[in-house]
Design an enzyme around this catalytic site. Structure first.
Site, PDB file in Angstrom:
ATOM      1  CB  CYS A  49      10.761  39.833  72.515  1.00 23.35           C
ATOM      2  SG  CYS A  49      12.584  41.118  72.007  1.00 23.35           S
ATOM      3  CG  HIS A 109      18.024  33.973  69.923  1.00 23.04           C
ATOM      4  ND1 HIS A 109      16.702  34.602  70.147  1.00 23.04           N
ATOM      5  CD2 HIS A 109      18.468  33.852  68.603  1.00 23.04           C
ATOM      6  CE1 HIS A 109      16.948  35.189  69.136  1.00 23.04           C
ATOM      7  NE2 HIS A 109      17.467  34.497  67.633  1.00 23.04           N
ATOM      8  CG  ASP A 130      11.139  37.352  69.084  1.00 25.25           C
ATOM      9  OD1 ASP A 130      11.676  37.443  69.978  1.00 25.25           O
ATOM     10  OD2 ASP A 130      11.910  36.938  68.455  1.00 25.25           O
ATOM     11  CB  SER A 131      13.516  41.008  67.538  1.00 24.71           C
ATOM     12  OG  SER A 131      13.852  39.836  67.966  1.00 24.71           O
ATOM     13  CD  GLU A 144      18.724  34.625  64.715  1.00 24.43           C
ATOM     14  OE1 GLU A 144      18.763  35.246  64.010  1.00 24.43           O
ATOM     15  OE2 GLU A 144      17.745  35.494  65.330  1.00 24.43           O
ATOM     16  CB  CYS A 188      17.759  35.918  75.415  1.00 26.80           C
ATOM     17  SG  CYS A 188      17.882  36.055  73.660  1.00 26.80           S
TER      18      CYS A 188
HETATM   19  N1  DGL Z   1      14.246  38.178  71.117  1.00 26.36           N
HETATM   20  C1  DGL Z   1      15.014  39.066  71.529  1.00 26.36           C
HETATM   21  C2  DGL Z   1      14.928  38.549  73.465  1.00 26.36           C
HETATM   22  O1  DGL Z   1      13.979  37.774  73.532  1.00 26.36           O
HETATM   23  C3  DGL Z   1      16.605  38.249  71.010  1.00 26.36           C
HETATM   24  C4  DGL Z   1      16.629  38.632  69.566  1.00 26.36           C
HETATM   25  C5  DGL Z   1      17.356  40.080  69.765  1.00 26.36           C
HETATM   26  O2  DGL Z   1      18.207  40.859  70.580  1.00 26.36           O
HETATM   27  O3  DGL Z   1      16.152  40.725  68.783  1.00 26.36           O
HETATM   28  O4  DGL Z   1      15.957  39.374  74.030  1.00 26.36           O
END
Ligand code: DGL
Length: 270
Positions: A73, A190, A10-11, A153, A188
């Site tokens: 992600c 989050h 993931d990012s 976050e 997403c």
């Molecule tokens: N993990 C990213 C997503 O699911 C969200 C956070 C980011 O923009 O890096 O799209």
């Protein structure tokens, strides 16, 4: 091979919501989670950049000898899945967009589905395409809800700020009279953290789906299909990040649903 780890990428820490579902679905697997915290967010970056970052992460996971890669992600799944598969040397690669689209198509009755995601995911159109592949008559209305990433976050999951931002994004999306969407996809990693605030803004009649549980089931099936499922013994997780073990542990604990210590986070360079 079945004893090799499953790489989860993931990012940053958002993919921990997916890792949580994975450890519940596959309690004997050994997971290796990689969060590219030095370069997040991916959601506001161009597709070319996300592809490049995702390929580097794939190469790093390959060096660890993973037997499969879960792209936990949405932004990276939407922009980079084919590029990741190319780099992955034939091991199974599972993203979160297809399982999310599957969950949405199962949930909708009217066929009108709303998707909220990052700017990059919405612009790339991957959810729209994945839903239409399953149901060609579906109507998809998508909207970027970028502030939700920061809210989750910051731990501002509930209360007046979260609720007012949820109304800001969702009321225009859902206010379509009798043609309003009956299903909302949290596209997403989050957004499941903000479920209560989102639910207050949608009201009770909209079905809300995310891809964590469906992705975990898809990974289960993919590992079984090629005979590399680890079905007995204790499971484990190793955590890697590209920056900031303290913040990873602090913010990540909420996403994972259990306490994380900075000493558990190993720093890698991609
Ligand atoms: N993990 C990213 C997503 O699911 C969200 C956070 C980011 O923009 O890096 O799209």
């Amino acid at each position: 091979v079945s004893d090799a780890p499953v790489g989860v990428f993931d990012s940053g820490v958002g993919g921990l919501t997916v890792l949580r579902a994975l450890t519940e679905e596959l309690p004997s697997e050994q997971f290796l989670y990689l969060g590219d915290t030095a370069r997040l967010p991916y959601g506001t970056k161009s597709a070319e950049t996300v592809v490049r970052y995702a390929q580097q992460a794939t190469d790093a996971l390959a060096r660890f000898g993973v037997k499969s890669i879960v792209v936990a992600c949405n932004t990276a799944s939407a922009a980079a899945l084919p590029a990741i598969r190319e780099h992955a040397n034939g091991i199974p690669v599972i993203g979160v967009v297809e399982p999310g689209a599957e969950a949405a198509c199962t949930a909708t009755k009217s066929g009108h589905i709303a998707v909220i995601a990052t700017e990059g995911t919405v612009q790339g159109g991957a959810y729209q395409a994945a839903i239409h592949r399953r149901r060609s008559d579906a109507r998809v209305t998508a909207r970027a809800a970028q502030l939700f990433v920061a809210l989750a976050e910051e731990g501002l999951n509930e209360g007046p700020i979260a609720e007012s931002i949820a109304r800001h994004y969702l009321h225009p999306l859902l206010a379509d009279g009798k043609d309003a969407p009956d299903t909302l996809v949290l596209g997403c990693t989050h957004f499941p953290m903000l479920l209560d605030a989102i639910r207050k803004a949608t009201g009770p009649s909209v079905r809300i789906v995310d891809s964590a549980a469906t992705t975990a089931r898809a990974v289960h099936e993919a590992l079984s299909a090629v005979g590399i499922l680890r079905s007995s013994g204790a499971g484990s997780v190793r955590f890697f990040a590209t920056d900031g073990p303290d913040r990873f542990a602090r913010v990540g604990s909420r996403f994972l649903g259990r306490a994380l210590s900075p000493t558990e986070i190993e720093i890698v360079d991609l």
